[in-house]
Design an enzyme around this catalytic site. Sequence first.
Site, PDB file in Angstrom:
ATOM      1  N   ASP A 337       0.826  -1.260  -0.104  1.00 20.13           N
ATOM      2  CA  ASP A 337       0.090   0.078  -0.003  1.00 20.13           C
ATOM      3  C   ASP A 337       0.885   1.217   0.117  1.00 20.13           C
ATOM      4  OD1 ASP A 337       1.210   0.197   2.545  1.00 20.13           O
ATOM      5  OD2 ASP A 337      -0.730   0.526   3.497  1.00 20.13           O
ATOM      6  N   ASP A 339       1.327   4.902   2.382  1.00 19.89           N
ATOM      7  CA  ASP A 339       1.151   5.345   3.495  1.00 19.89           C
ATOM      8  C   ASP A 339       1.483   6.737   3.647  1.00 19.89           C
ATOM      9  OD1 ASP A 339       0.500   2.815   5.261  1.00 19.89           O
ATOM     10  OD2 ASP A 339       2.304   2.584   4.137  1.00 19.89           O
ATOM     11  N   ASP A 427      -3.313   4.248   2.843  1.00 20.79           N
ATOM     12  CA  ASP A 427      -3.456   4.711   4.130  1.00 20.79           C
ATOM     13  C   ASP A 427      -3.434   6.210   4.475  1.00 20.79           C
ATOM     14  OD1 ASP A 427      -4.352   2.063   4.638  1.00 20.79           O
ATOM     15  OD2 ASP A 427      -2.433   1.471   5.706  1.00 20.79           O
TER      16      ASP A 427
END
Length: 503
Positions: A337, A339, A427
């Site tokens: 992902d 962040d 995120d």
Amino acid sequence: MFHAPIVPRVRKRSRAAEVRVPGREEVKFEDVRLFLVERKMGRSRRSFLTQLARSKGFIVEDLLSDVVTHVVSEDIHASSLWTWLKECDLKNLSNMLVLDISWFTDSMREGRPVPVESTHLIQDALPEGSTPPEGSTPTAEATVSQYACQRRTTTENKNKTFTDAFEVLAESYEMNEIEGPCLAFRRAASVLKSLPWAVQSLGATQDLPCLGESTKAVMKEMLQYGHSFEVEKMLSDERYQTLKLFTSVFGVGPKTADKWYRRGLRSFSDVLADSSIQLNRMQQSGFLHYGDISRAVSKAEARALRNIIDEAVHAITPDAVLALTGGFRRGKEFGHDVDFIVTTPELGKETSLIPRIINRLTKQGILLFTDYQASTFDMSRLPCLRFEAMDHFAKCFLILRLEGSQVEGGLHIAEGDSRGWRAVRVDLVSPPMDRYAFALLGWTGSRQFERDLRRYARMERRMLLDNHALYDKTKKQFLAATTERDIFAHLGLEYIEPWQRNA
Ligand code: CTP
Ligand code: MN
Ligand code: MN
């Protein structure tokens, strides 16, 4: 840009150093003092590059001394370069950045010192005290710390076959909630990741910390037969394979995976065909975008997402602060992902930031999934004793639609995929500004690095550290910090750069 600029500590400059700065060019970057290594570069090229840098406002020192912050070399033989550097009798060598010429050329192109990334660094293959790997078998220096926060671990892993094997075993113990051996294999993997040399015999590991009987038994097998039977067995174990498969879905944790397994489910189609299973919203999105989000996110894709988030936060508040964190801040090439930390200098104003970003991304039509968790942060609580406890800042777990046209060099997708976009996990976390340094340190990772920072704080300093604060149990007070360096200093630790935290 990608990383927060690495600005070396401002040093007191001697008069002699000032004199060496030619007067005609305007100095734009006071804190950066370059030294170009002549070896391999040659005298005339060195003098050309020196002029070029000075014309762009860089300070270039003619002599190598302790005022230098950035050593730039064209010599690709790290060992001879470092041998030479160590002979130069510098007190400050450990604080200098020793960089490949690519950092210099990037900086000239951009007209400013570009942030140092792990790929720019010329690493010392033989840190002080280690035995040369040439000739004799390398033995570990007695100085390898049992704490990951006292080791420098780049993304370059010389012992990947061992650490991958340990990771399989750690995971299988984790799935069965057997904590001790799980942690033991994780710690052992982390120690091996920090070594600048490849382990070629068991004897070479005798002085290393955190390598117990069972880890050594695995290594012995691997050295002898090329693989470990225990690991091979686990990899072909049906339960292991199934739990791995199920937990690879966004929103499916070990508990759910185990529940499905015990019901006799073995594949995604088994799960999706079982009418008694109610997938939650996160799991539904997890299955819907499975192909995309189980595929690694590239650095270029992370950069494109940074631009998207940057545009959004600054449209909302011009003075917003955005920082890349997680694995990409540690210099990783790929991540699961991306962040980010987002906040505002004005305390309290950050609480509305994430909802407004979500709103904007929705209007842009690129929000595929969001799970927003409002802040439950309460400063009166002590730092939490549990290592892996979630923090209380406002945060959201997103899936965004990323267009190929926004990514330099194109999307990291399967060949033949002609959609022109992909789904990516992002995120966002939004701490109040006075908690920024703690949040940045906590979210940069790696997980093992964070665990050991906390363990070190507790065991060695009687302090409690988490993503919100640092508490000194002896003095019974919180210790303030505005930068990560402040936190390392409070803990009495040498500063470890983000790209050295890949423990
Ligand atoms: N983290 C946290 N609290 C959360 C989620 C994450 O403190 N609720 C921290 C983790 O401890 C980790 C960091 O944020 O150190 C990044 O988490 P993650 O994205 O899961 O891992 P990465 O190191 O970025 O690895 P990857 O490249 O696979 O994303
Ligand atoms: Mn990440
Ligand atoms: Mn993450």
